[in-house]
Design an enzyme around this catalytic site. Structure first.
Site, mmCIF file in Angstrom:
data_model
loop_
_atom_site.group_PDB
_atom_site.id
_atom_site.type_symbol
_atom_site.label_atom_id
_atom_site.label_comp_id
_atom_site.label_asym_id
_atom_site.label_seq_id
_atom_site.Cartn_x
_atom_site.Cartn_y
_atom_site.Cartn_z
ATOM 1 N N GLY A 12 82.250 32.564 -6.384
ATOM 2 C CA GLY A 12 80.823 32.216 -6.350
ATOM 3 C C GLY A 12 80.261 32.198 -4.944
ATOM 4 C CG ASP A 13 78.343 29.481 -3.697
ATOM 5 O OD1 ASP A 13 77.384 29.495 -4.484
ATOM 6 O OD2 ASP A 13 79.116 28.503 -3.582
ATOM 7 C CD GLU A 14 80.796 35.598 -5.256
ATOM 8 O OE1 GLU A 14 79.685 35.177 -5.640
ATOM 9 O OE2 GLU A 14 81.849 35.456 -5.909
ATOM 10 N N GLY A 15 76.420 35.602 -2.304
ATOM 11 C CA GLY A 15 75.135 36.120 -1.810
ATOM 12 C C GLY A 15 74.429 36.942 -2.881
ATOM 13 C CE LYS A 16 76.592 34.769 -8.020
ATOM 14 N NZ LYS A 16 77.429 34.067 -7.037
ATOM 15 N N GLY A 17 72.090 36.110 -5.017
ATOM 16 C CA GLY A 17 70.634 35.930 -5.059
ATOM 17 C C GLY A 17 69.930 36.859 -4.090
ATOM 18 C CE LYS A 18 70.526 40.223 2.304
ATOM 19 N NZ LYS A 18 70.622 40.363 3.726
ATOM 20 N N GLY A 40 73.457 28.315 -7.782
ATOM 21 C CA GLY A 40 72.449 28.109 -6.741
ATOM 22 C C GLY A 40 72.318 29.414 -5.993
ATOM 23 C CG HIS A 41 71.860 32.719 -7.718
ATOM 24 N ND1 HIS A 41 71.815 33.612 -8.755
ATOM 25 C CD2 HIS A 41 73.101 32.160 -7.772
ATOM 26 C CE1 HIS A 41 72.965 33.585 -9.416
ATOM 27 N NE2 HIS A 41 73.759 32.695 -8.841
ATOM 28 C CB THR A 42 70.216 30.948 -0.999
ATOM 29 O OG1 THR A 42 71.061 29.878 -1.410
ATOM 30 C CG2 THR A 42 69.267 30.475 0.085
ATOM 31 N NE ARG A 143 82.273 26.628 -35.396
ATOM 32 C CZ ARG A 143 83.295 26.763 -36.227
ATOM 33 N NH1 ARG A 143 83.264 27.711 -37.138
ATOM 34 N NH2 ARG A 143 84.330 25.957 -36.138
ATOM 35 C CD GLN A 223 78.358 29.958 -12.705
ATOM 36 O OE1 GLN A 223 78.247 30.556 -13.750
ATOM 37 N NE2 GLN A 223 77.367 29.243 -12.205
ATOM 38 C CB THR A 300 76.896 20.111 -5.238
ATOM 39 O OG1 THR A 300 77.735 21.049 -4.536
ATOM 40 C CG2 THR A 300 76.947 20.392 -6.722
#
Ligand code: GDP
Ligand code: IMO
Ligand code: MG
Length: 423
Positions: A12-18, A40-42, A143, A223, A300
């Protein structure tokens, strides 16, 4: 038209959002397919920084429709806070943010169950973001869950009450934790009224019609692949399929609709929360990676654990995801180091391997490193992959050769335009 996918190849936090924000300009639809507000996508645009948890990262592109897919779990309160931030920044979203009816709801009591479960695990805790993710997916597969489509039905209040009461019984199985359900419940129902004002859709029909109509679609992962419920470092994982196959379940599309799979990896590696991380550095170098990379969780605020980039780990996630191109992020963070390292192999019982073992916590894993000389200066003036300083270029092409996938993008800073593209 195919669906292209962007997902994380590490923890996670690899920079996906950017990267989603950058690329979404070329797409008609951006769809989140799994996870929830644990993400959390920055995104940095000029002097503004936005952190998205549930809203897809295509929201800043005025012509892009953003879909929260059926595989996502939604906390109405968190979603409302995100929307308030978009309102503050005058980003219009009302006609461009659609929610799939089959997406599940996170109840306040799901968050309490998450907290109680984690507290009861003591030192063995997963390090969950405590957003209620695990318990909500448990109710989905058990279910028992409530979905967005349910909120319009007349018996929603009674379905909610039944599930809440079940959760209260379950909470009695754990050591007691503090909570104020009455207040949380009021906020939750108030937030749901606002969510009702957004457009809800039958996501699977909407997206398949868009495919037929030739629309360009980008699926945004949350993630990372090493947090995948099936293929990650179980039990230190999240509760959804974060890998490419999760796109099919999380949006309701067939496997043959998948096009490019863009895997994102940092030029080093981080992890937040518990669980194995073989290349973690517990020394000054690890601390420096954290400092220069500003490695604090976007959701967090927890410090992220840091270490060198791990080839066996990446080969594994490239394999599981069918990655067709790689985006290498945060190369600039390595500017500060005299030497940088790549972990090329694991040595277990004296045997070298480029595969990761079933138990990544096992004793006796040693690592084989390849050391590179640093490049010793900023990459700010670099505008082209081909003009990277020689030592940085050597580092990138070494990774590309070992990973056997083209590195098509290199990110050299958090800003939108700090991205180098390869033709
Ligand atoms: P995500 O969850 O994959 O979207 O990543 P996060 O937003 O949690 O964490 C990535 C962090 O790195 C954010 O603070 C980004 O602004 C920042 N970032 C993204 N790409 C780069 C880059 O190439 N260089 C630097 N220095 N920071 C970056
Ligand atoms: P993005 O999308 C990094 C981690 C948590 C914990 C484990 C389980 O921003 O990359 P959960 O709350 O899902 O029960 O937590 O997974 N985790 C993440 N780590 N980035 C994320 O999302 C994460 N989402 C969950 O720290 O170890
Ligand atoms: Mg993140």
């Amino acid at each position: 038209m195919a669906i292209d996918v962007i997902l994380g190849l590490q923890w996670g936090d690899e920079g996906k959002g950017k990267i989603v924000d950058y690329l979404s300009e070329q797409y008609d639809l951006v769809c989140r397919f799994q996870g929830g507000p644990n993400a959390g996508h920055t995104i940095k645009i000029a002097d503004k920084k936005y952190v998205l948890h549930t809203v897809p990262s295509g929201i800043f592109r005025p012509n892009v429709i953003n879909i929260i897919g059926n595989g996502v779990v939604i906390d109405p309160g968190t979603l409302l806070k995100e929307l308030a931030k978009l309102d503050e920044a005058n980003i219009p979203y009302r006609d461009r943010l659609l929610i799939a009816n089959k997406a599940h709801l996170i109840l306040p009591t799901h968050r309490y169950l998450d907290a109680a479960s984690e507290a009861s695990k003591g030192k063995e805790k997963i390090g969950s973001t405590l957003k209620g993710i695990g318990p909500t997916y448990m109710d989905k597969t058990g279910r028992n869950g409530l979905r967005i489509g349910d909120i319009y039905s007349s018996d929603f209040a009674s379905k909610y009450k039944a599930l809440k009461e079940k959760h209260i019984q379950m909470l009695k199985l754990y050591p007691p934790i503090d909570f104020d359900l009455e207040t949380a419940e009021k906020e939750w129902f108030a937030a749901l009224e606002e969510v009702k004002k957004l457009k809800n859709i039958d996501g699977e029909y909407y997206i398949n019609k868009a495919i037929k109509a030739g629309k360009k679609i980008l699926a945004e992962g949350a993630q990372g692949s090493m947090l995948d419920i099936d293929f990650g470092t179980y039990p230190f994982v999240t509760s959804s399929n974060t890998v490419t196959s999760g796109v099919c379940n999380g949006l309701g599309v067939a496997p043959q609709t998948i096009g490019e799979v863009i895997g994102i990896t940092k030029a080093y590696c981080t992890r937040v929360g518990g669980g194995p991380f073989p290349t973690e550095l517990h020394d000054e170098t690890g601390a420096l990676l954290g400092k220069h990379g500003m490695e604090f969780g976007a959701t967090t605020g927890r410090p992220r654990r840091c270490g060198w980039i791990d080839i066996p780990q990446l080969k594994y996630t490239i394999m599981i995801n069918g990655v067709t191109q790689i985006c290498l992020t945060k190369l600039d963070v390595l500017n500060f180091f005299d030497t940088v390292n790549v972990v090329t192999e694991y040595i277990i019982d004296g045997v070298s391997s480029d595969e990761i073992p079933y138990d990544m916590c096992m004793d006796g894993i040693t690592l084989k490193h390849k050391e590179f000389a640093g490049w010793g200066h900023t990459l700010d003036t670099v505008k082209d992959i081909d003009t990277l300083p020689k030592n940085a270029a050597d580092f990138v092409s070494f990774l590309e050769n070992l990973l056997e996938v083209k590195i098509s993008m290199v990110s050299i800073g958090p800003e939108r335009d700090q991205l180098l593209l390869k033709d």
